[in-house]
Scaffold this motif. Structure first.
Motif, PDB file in Angstrom:
ATOM      1  N   MET A 169       0.796  -1.218   0.000  1.00  0.00           N
ATOM      2  CA  MET A 169       0.000   0.000   0.000  1.00  0.00           C
ATOM      3  C   MET A 169       0.835   1.278   0.000  1.00  0.00           C
ATOM      4  O   MET A 169       0.379   2.323  -0.467  1.00  0.00           O
ATOM      5  CB  MET A 169      -0.908   0.000   1.244  1.00  0.00           C
ATOM      6  CG  MET A 169      -1.762   1.249   1.418  1.00  0.00           C
ATOM      7  SD  MET A 169      -2.615   1.286   3.014  1.00  0.00           S
ATOM      8  CE  MET A 169      -3.936   0.133   2.701  1.00  0.00           C
ATOM      9  N   ILE A 170       2.056   1.210   0.460  1.00  0.00           N
ATOM     10  CA  ILE A 170       2.743   2.428   0.880  1.00  0.00           C
ATOM     11  C   ILE A 170       3.389   3.233  -0.240  1.00  0.00           C
ATOM     12  O   ILE A 170       3.597   4.447  -0.094  1.00  0.00           O
ATOM     13  CB  ILE A 170       3.822   2.087   1.938  1.00  0.00           C
ATOM     14  CG1 ILE A 170       4.235   3.355   2.697  1.00  0.00           C
ATOM     15  CG2 ILE A 170       5.035   1.420   1.295  1.00  0.00           C
ATOM     16  CD1 ILE A 170       5.114   3.088   3.889  1.00  0.00           C
ATOM     17  N   GLU A 171       3.711   2.649  -1.371  1.00  0.00           N
ATOM     18  CA  GLU A 171       4.586   3.315  -2.343  1.00  0.00           C
ATOM     19  C   GLU A 171       4.132   4.712  -2.746  1.00  0.00           C
ATOM     20  O   GLU A 171       4.911   5.672  -2.648  1.00  0.00           O
ATOM     21  CB  GLU A 171       4.776   2.441  -3.580  1.00  0.00           C
ATOM     22  CG  GLU A 171       5.783   3.024  -4.553  1.00  0.00           C
ATOM     23  CD  GLU A 171       6.081   2.090  -5.712  1.00  0.00           C
ATOM     24  OE1 GLU A 171       6.666   2.553  -6.707  1.00  0.00           O
ATOM     25  OE2 GLU A 171       5.734   0.895  -5.628  1.00  0.00           O
ATOM     26  N   PRO A 172       2.882   4.922  -3.202  1.00  0.00           N
ATOM     27  CA  PRO A 172       2.504   6.289  -3.593  1.00  0.00           C
ATOM     28  C   PRO A 172       2.458   7.255  -2.420  1.00  0.00           C
ATOM     29  O   PRO A 172       2.650   8.463  -2.605  1.00  0.00           O
ATOM     30  CB  PRO A 172       1.126   6.120  -4.239  1.00  0.00           C
ATOM     31  CG  PRO A 172       0.604   4.834  -3.714  1.00  0.00           C
ATOM     32  CD  PRO A 172       1.807   3.959  -3.498  1.00  0.00           C
ATOM     33  N   MET A 173       2.201   6.764  -1.222  1.00  0.00           N
ATOM     34  CA  MET A 173       2.227   7.633  -0.045  1.00  0.00           C
ATOM     35  C   MET A 173       3.658   8.030   0.308  1.00  0.00           C
ATOM     36  O   MET A 173       3.943   9.179   0.637  1.00  0.00           O
ATOM     37  CB  MET A 173       1.572   6.932   1.147  1.00  0.00           C
ATOM     38  CG  MET A 173       0.110   6.618   0.943  1.00  0.00           C
ATOM     39  SD  MET A 173      -0.581   5.910   2.455  1.00  0.00           S
ATOM     40  CE  MET A 173      -2.101   5.223   1.805  1.00  0.00           C
ATOM     41  N   LEU A 174       4.549   7.063   0.228  1.00  0.00           N
ATOM     42  CA  LEU A 174       5.945   7.325   0.555  1.00  0.00           C
ATOM     43  C   LEU A 174       6.544   8.341  -0.409  1.00  0.00           C
ATOM     44  O   LEU A 174       7.290   9.250  -0.012  1.00  0.00           O
ATOM     45  CB  LEU A 174       6.727   6.013   0.520  1.00  0.00           C
ATOM     46  CG  LEU A 174       8.072   5.944   1.231  1.00  0.00           C
ATOM     47  CD1 LEU A 174       7.930   6.303   2.706  1.00  0.00           C
ATOM     48  CD2 LEU A 174       8.664   4.546   1.084  1.00  0.00           C
ATOM     49  N   GLU A 175       6.186   8.217  -1.685  1.00  0.00           N
ATOM     50  CA  GLU A 175       6.686   9.167  -2.691  1.00  0.00           C
ATOM     51  C   GLU A 175       6.285  10.602  -2.370  1.00  0.00           C
ATOM     52  O   GLU A 175       7.029  11.546  -2.643  1.00  0.00           O
ATOM     53  CB  GLU A 175       6.138   8.796  -4.073  1.00  0.00           C
ATOM     54  CG  GLU A 175       6.690   7.503  -4.643  1.00  0.00           C
ATOM     55  CD  GLU A 175       5.967   7.088  -5.907  1.00  0.00           C
ATOM     56  OE1 GLU A 175       6.458   6.167  -6.585  1.00  0.00           O
ATOM     57  OE2 GLU A 175       4.900   7.671  -6.221  1.00  0.00           O
ATOM     58  N   ALA A 176       5.114  10.772  -1.764  1.00  0.00           N
ATOM     59  CA  ALA A 176       4.588  12.111  -1.476  1.00  0.00           C
ATOM     60  C   ALA A 176       4.821  12.551  -0.040  1.00  0.00           C
ATOM     61  O   ALA A 176       4.359  13.622   0.357  1.00  0.00           O
ATOM     62  CB  ALA A 176       3.088  12.143  -1.787  1.00  0.00           C
ATOM     63  N   GLY A 177       5.505  11.728   0.764  1.00  0.00           N
ATOM     64  CA  GLY A 177       5.712  12.065   2.155  1.00  0.00           C
ATOM     65  C   GLY A 177       4.446  11.998   2.983  1.00  0.00           C
ATOM     66  O   GLY A 177       4.296  12.723   3.971  1.00  0.00           O
ATOM     67  N   LEU A 178       3.532  11.105   2.628  1.00  0.00           N
ATOM     68  CA  LEU A 178       2.232  11.006   3.290  1.00  0.00           C
ATOM     69  C   LEU A 178       2.020   9.658   3.970  1.00  0.00           C
ATOM     70  O   LEU A 178       0.894   9.273   4.263  1.00  0.00           O
ATOM     71  CB  LEU A 178       1.113  11.238   2.272  1.00  0.00           C
ATOM     72  CG  LEU A 178       1.097  12.598   1.580  1.00  0.00           C
ATOM     73  CD1 LEU A 178       0.040  12.637   0.489  1.00  0.00           C
ATOM     74  CD2 LEU A 178       0.846  13.711   2.601  1.00  0.00           C
ATOM     75  N   ASP A 179       3.115   8.958   4.266  1.00  0.00           N
ATOM     76  CA  ASP A 179       2.984   7.593   4.748  1.00  0.00           C
ATOM     77  C   ASP A 179       2.716   7.487   6.238  1.00  0.00           C
ATOM     78  O   ASP A 179       2.257   6.463   6.711  1.00  0.00           O
ATOM     79  CB  ASP A 179       4.250   6.797   4.413  1.00  0.00           C
ATOM     80  CG  ASP A 179       5.519   7.490   4.910  1.00  0.00           C
ATOM     81  OD1 ASP A 179       5.755   8.635   4.483  1.00  0.00           O
ATOM     82  OD2 ASP A 179       6.277   6.904   5.703  1.00  0.00           O
ATOM     83  N   GLY A 180       2.983   8.530   7.005  1.00  0.00           N
ATOM     84  CA  GLY A 180       2.873   8.440   8.456  1.00  0.00           C
ATOM     85  C   GLY A 180       1.592   9.023   9.001  1.00  0.00           C
ATOM     86  O   GLY A 180       0.510   8.893   8.425  1.00  0.00           O
ATOM     87  N   ALA A 181       1.725   9.740  10.128  1.00  0.00           N
ATOM     88  CA  ALA A 181       0.552  10.260  10.822  1.00  0.00           C
ATOM     89  C   ALA A 181      -0.212  11.280   9.993  1.00  0.00           C
ATOM     90  O   ALA A 181      -1.411  11.481  10.212  1.00  0.00           O
ATOM     91  CB  ALA A 181       0.972  10.879  12.156  1.00  0.00           C
ATOM     92  N   VAL A 182       0.449  11.917   9.052  1.00  0.00           N
ATOM     93  CA  VAL A 182      -0.221  12.944   8.260  1.00  0.00           C
ATOM     94  C   VAL A 182      -1.386  12.365   7.451  1.00  0.00           C
ATOM     95  O   VAL A 182      -2.382  13.033   7.211  1.00  0.00           O
ATOM     96  CB  VAL A 182       0.800  13.660   7.348  1.00  0.00           C
ATOM     97  CG1 VAL A 182       1.397  12.704   6.317  1.00  0.00           C
ATOM     98  CG2 VAL A 182       0.162  14.863   6.655  1.00  0.00           C
ATOM     99  N   PHE A 183      -1.297  11.078   7.045  1.00  0.00           N
ATOM    100  CA  PHE A 183      -2.359  10.482   6.228  1.00  0.00           C
ATOM    101  C   PHE A 183      -2.315   8.952   6.237  1.00  0.00           C
ATOM    102  O   PHE A 183      -3.330   8.302   6.425  1.00  0.00           O
ATOM    103  CB  PHE A 183      -2.258  10.989   4.789  1.00  0.00           C
ATOM    104  CG  PHE A 183      -3.397  10.583   3.893  1.00  0.00           C
ATOM    105  CD1 PHE A 183      -4.687  11.040   4.128  1.00  0.00           C
ATOM    106  CD2 PHE A 183      -3.188   9.745   2.809  1.00  0.00           C
ATOM    107  CE1 PHE A 183      -5.744  10.664   3.306  1.00  0.00           C
ATOM    108  CE2 PHE A 183      -4.234   9.369   1.975  1.00  0.00           C
ATOM    109  CZ  PHE A 183      -5.519   9.836   2.224  1.00  0.00           C
ATOM    110  N   GLY A 184      -1.131   8.380   6.039  1.00  0.00           N
ATOM    111  CA  GLY A 184      -1.022   6.938   5.849  1.00  0.00           C
ATOM    112  C   GLY A 184      -1.530   6.116   7.007  1.00  0.00           C
ATOM    113  O   GLY A 184      -2.156   5.067   6.814  1.00  0.00           O
TER     114      GLY A 184
END
Length: 347
Positions: free
Chosen positions: A188-203
């Motif tokens: 699941m994480i790849e597009p979130m990681l690319e945008a810096g959205l993988d942690g508490a901010v969204f992921g």
């Protein structure tokens, strides 16, 4: 009892024993985690920035420093759990051993500070039978008041029947499961990681909301109708999507689009109001708190701080100033938590 006429019980507060931090450091150093979310999140927290150092120091402390922070922010009691990803990144044997050791450390701290700390049982779902045994030990021998599961376990979710011994144990012992976020799985994480959205901010919210919704739509709560689950961050957005989830779940069943999707005894949103409690961790925002209380019910929302990741007196003040009466505020801070976690009631 505080001057306000209620105790402030914070219900999503984290710790990590130094031995676990050391083990995570070694995984980062040798690249053995196999989890880009873990590498991203803990690669930062194992760094040398002021925030990273402060977080790790506070995670490791179960004594005077933690209590001083509680006093400074007006917190009377913490419900403490092993921080994410806890044991769930290890193989079954190592995860089981680490869970037991961490539980012993936390139980000792709770015995030393019985009026300030309450513990949740860490488990390694990788070995469901041993995890069920550890839940029983946590409840009956260590005095813990719930179970912490840091969402997915190596990309697997609790709707998988292999994990049902864990759910059976929690239901039989009438102890709630706190479903805490984890970083999204590698799938699941790849597009979130690319945008810096993988942690508490969204992921975190996307991953944990998906996990809980999978449990609902797979029929977990029909199979375990007395199972109680607590989730943070005002329900990981599911209360805000409840109407649309109900509508589209009904439409999907009617269309036959997904052969594996089965009818449920209730609409998905009804399980939110029957089996789920939510905390305000990380969401000190009046409109969202009031909306969630309206959707789920006043008795379903509990206060949480998210220590040490978010620990600000201003966020406590937001809750203190909510436009609700004294009885409702006492329920939000104190009595709802006492009921859900089975704490002795305070006068």
């Amino acid at each position: 009892m505080t001057d306000q006429g209620y105790l402030r019980i914070a219900t999503e507060e984290a710790f990590a024993p130094p031995e676990l931090i050391t083990r995570w450091r070694s995984m980062l150093a040798d690249g053995s985690s196999g989890d880009p979310g873990f590498d991203s999140l803990w690669g930062f927290y194992m760094g040398d920035s002021p925030r990273a150092r402060q977080i790790v120091e506070r995670l490791e402390d179960l004594g005077e420093r933690r209590i001083a922070d509680m006093d400074a922010t007006g917190i009377d009691r913490q419900i403490i759990a092993l921080t994410s990803p806890g044991t769930q990144i290890f193989d079954a044997a190592e995860g089981t051993a680490i869970a037991a050791a961490a539980n012993d450390v936390l139980a000792d701290a709770c015995r030393r500070h019985p009026d300030r700390f309450t513990g949740l049982t860490a488990i390694a779902p990788q070995d469901p039978e041993r995890a069920a045994e550890e839940i029983e030990r946590g409840v009956n021998r260590l005095g813990f008041r719930g179970v912490i599961i840091n969402s997915h376990t190596r990309g697997e979710y609790l709707d998988d029947k292999k994990f049902w011994p864990v759910l059976e144990a929690a239901e039989a012992l009438d102890t709630p499961i706190y479903l805490h976020p984890n970083t999204p799985s590698p799938r699941m994480i790849e597009p979130m990681l690319e945008a810096g959205l993988d942690g508490a901010v969204f992921g975190f919210a996307v991953e944990t909301g998906l996990h809980l919704l999978r449990m609902i739509t797979s029929g977990v709560f029909d199979r375990f109708p007395r199972l109680r689950v607590v989730v943070g961050h005002l329900g990981e957005a599911l209360p805000f999507w409840s109407y649309r989830i109900d509508f589209m779940h009904t439409a999907s069943l009617r269309s036959g689009r997904f052969p594996h999707l089965s009818a449920l005894e209730l609409a998905p949103g009804e399980y939110l109001r029957r089996n789920i409690w939510v905390t305000t961790s990380g969401m000190a925002w009046e409109p969202a708190i009031l909306f969630t209380r309206q959707v789920l019910g006043d008795d379903r929302v509990l206060y949480a701080m998210d220590y040490p990741y978010q620990s600000a007196p201003t966020e406590v003040s937001v809750h203190d100033r909510l436009p609700i009466d004294a009885a409702a505020l006492r329920a939000l801070y104190q009595t709802n938590a006492e009921k859900v976690f089975g704490l002795p009631p305070s006068s």
